[in-house]
Motif scaffolding. Structure first.
Motif, PDB file in Angstrom:
ATOM      1  N   TYR A  41       0.865  -1.177   0.000  1.00 35.28           N
ATOM      2  CA  TYR A  41       0.000   0.000   0.000  1.00 35.28           C
ATOM      3  C   TYR A  41       0.904   1.229   0.000  1.00 35.28           C
ATOM      4  CZ  TYR A  41      -3.584  -3.313   1.354  1.00 35.28           C
ATOM      5  OH  TYR A  41      -4.457  -4.376   1.380  1.00 35.28           O
ATOM      6  N   VAL A  42       0.710   2.108  -0.969  1.00 37.03           N
ATOM      7  CA  VAL A  42       1.522   3.318  -1.060  1.00 37.03           C
ATOM      8  C   VAL A  42       0.576   4.502  -1.242  1.00 37.03           C
ATOM      9  CG1 VAL A  42       3.313   4.546  -2.337  1.00 37.03           C
ATOM     10  CG2 VAL A  42       3.453   2.059  -2.107  1.00 37.03           C
ATOM     11  N   LEU A  43       0.658   5.453  -0.313  1.00 43.07           N
ATOM     12  CA  LEU A  43      -0.112   6.693  -0.416  1.00 43.07           C
ATOM     13  C   LEU A  43       0.842   7.755  -0.944  1.00 43.07           C
ATOM     14  CD1 LEU A  43      -2.745   8.219   0.099  1.00 43.07           C
ATOM     15  CD2 LEU A  43      -1.911   8.675   2.421  1.00 43.07           C
ATOM     16  N   ARG A  44       0.465   8.373  -2.051  1.00 41.99           N
ATOM     17  CA  ARG A  44       1.373   9.297  -2.748  1.00 41.99           C
ATOM     18  C   ARG A  44       0.610  10.519  -3.225  1.00 41.99           C
ATOM     19  NH1 ARG A  44       3.924   7.992  -8.506  1.00 41.99           N
ATOM     20  NH2 ARG A  44       5.771   9.304  -8.447  1.00 41.99           N
ATOM     21  N   GLU A  45       1.263  11.673  -3.156  1.00 42.29           N
ATOM     22  CA  GLU A  45       0.711  12.892  -3.735  1.00 42.29           C
ATOM     23  C   GLU A  45       1.424  13.134  -5.058  1.00 42.29           C
ATOM     24  OE1 GLU A  45      -0.468  16.756  -1.622  1.00 42.29           O
ATOM     25  OE2 GLU A  45       1.529  17.158  -2.456  1.00 42.29           O
ATOM     26  N   ILE A  46       0.638  13.290  -6.119  1.00 40.68           N
ATOM     27  CA  ILE A  46       1.187  13.502  -7.463  1.00 40.68           C
ATOM     28  C   ILE A  46       0.764  14.882  -7.946  1.00 40.68           C
ATOM     29  CG2 ILE A  46       1.120  12.744  -9.871  1.00 40.68           C
ATOM     30  CD1 ILE A  46       0.474   9.935  -8.777  1.00 40.68           C
ATOM     31  N   THR A  47       1.714  15.619  -8.486  1.00 44.73           N
ATOM     32  CA  THR A  47       1.429  16.918  -9.100  1.00 44.73           C
ATOM     33  C   THR A  47       1.788  16.840 -10.575  1.00 44.73           C
ATOM     34  OG1 THR A  47       1.901  18.077  -7.034  1.00 44.73           O
ATOM     35  CG2 THR A  47       1.939  19.399  -9.059  1.00 44.73           C
ATOM     36  N   ILE A  48       0.862  17.269 -11.422  1.00 46.79           N
ATOM     37  CA  ILE A  48       1.118  17.365 -12.861  1.00 46.79           C
ATOM     38  C   ILE A  48       1.007  18.838 -13.227  1.00 46.79           C
ATOM     39  CG2 ILE A  48       0.449  16.655 -15.186  1.00 46.79           C
ATOM     40  CD1 ILE A  48      -0.892  14.203 -13.979  1.00 46.79           C
ATOM     41  N   ASP A  49       2.107  19.402 -13.709  1.00 52.13           N
ATOM     42  CA  ASP A  49       2.117  20.806 -14.120  1.00 52.13           C
ATOM     43  C   ASP A  49       1.157  21.027 -15.283  1.00 52.13           C
ATOM     44  OD1 ASP A  49       4.100  21.319 -12.236  1.00 52.13           O
ATOM     45  OD2 ASP A  49       5.721  21.079 -13.694  1.00 52.13           O
TER      46      ASP A  49
END
Length: 135
Positions: A41-49
């Motif tokens: 289980y991996v909780l990740r914040e992703i930002t796409i410009d």
């Protein structure tokens, strides 16, 4: 020696890496991770410009996400199925579903994602463009 040369040439010619579509303008930060049973289980914040893209890819497990900011446009490998997710929207991506995520807006898009993968699987696997007119 000829066999080694032939193997190296074949690997270079048929390597899937050359066909993968790389991401553009994407950053990610892992917020938490753990393993339970046969799942990571991996909780990740992703930002796409703005104007950025994940590149074509798939996941080995199920992905659950919520859009925190901006607009995410996801297109599946048939090139016509589009999903537009806005702030507050949730989404689920099924295993082995080839797709691309794009930020067609003018501000960064931020997504919180929970990956539920088989133990040891990467978060995603690159794929070649399935024949769409973009990326």
């Amino acid at each position: 020696m000829r066999i080694v040369s032939a193997v190296v040439a074949a690997l270079l010619l048929f390597s899937g890496v050359a066909n993968a579509t790389p991401s553009r303008g994407v950053t990610g930060k892992i917020l938490a991770q753990w393993t339970a049973g046969d799942r990571d289980y991996v909780l990740r914040e992703i930002t796409i410009d703005a104007g950025g893209s994940t590149g074509w890819h798939h996941h080995d497990g199920t992905l659950y996400a919520v859009v925190k900011q901006g607009v995410l446009t996801r297109t599946e490998s048939d090139c016509t199925t589009n999903f537009v997710n806005r702030r507050g929207d949730t989404l689920i991506e099924q295993p082995h579903q080839v797709h691309i995520g794009r930020n067609l807006g003018t501000e960064p898009m931020v997504l919180d994602v929970l990956y539920v993968n088989p133990v040891g699987a990467p978060l995603s696997r690159d794929e070649a463009n399935p024949g769409c007119s973009f990326e």
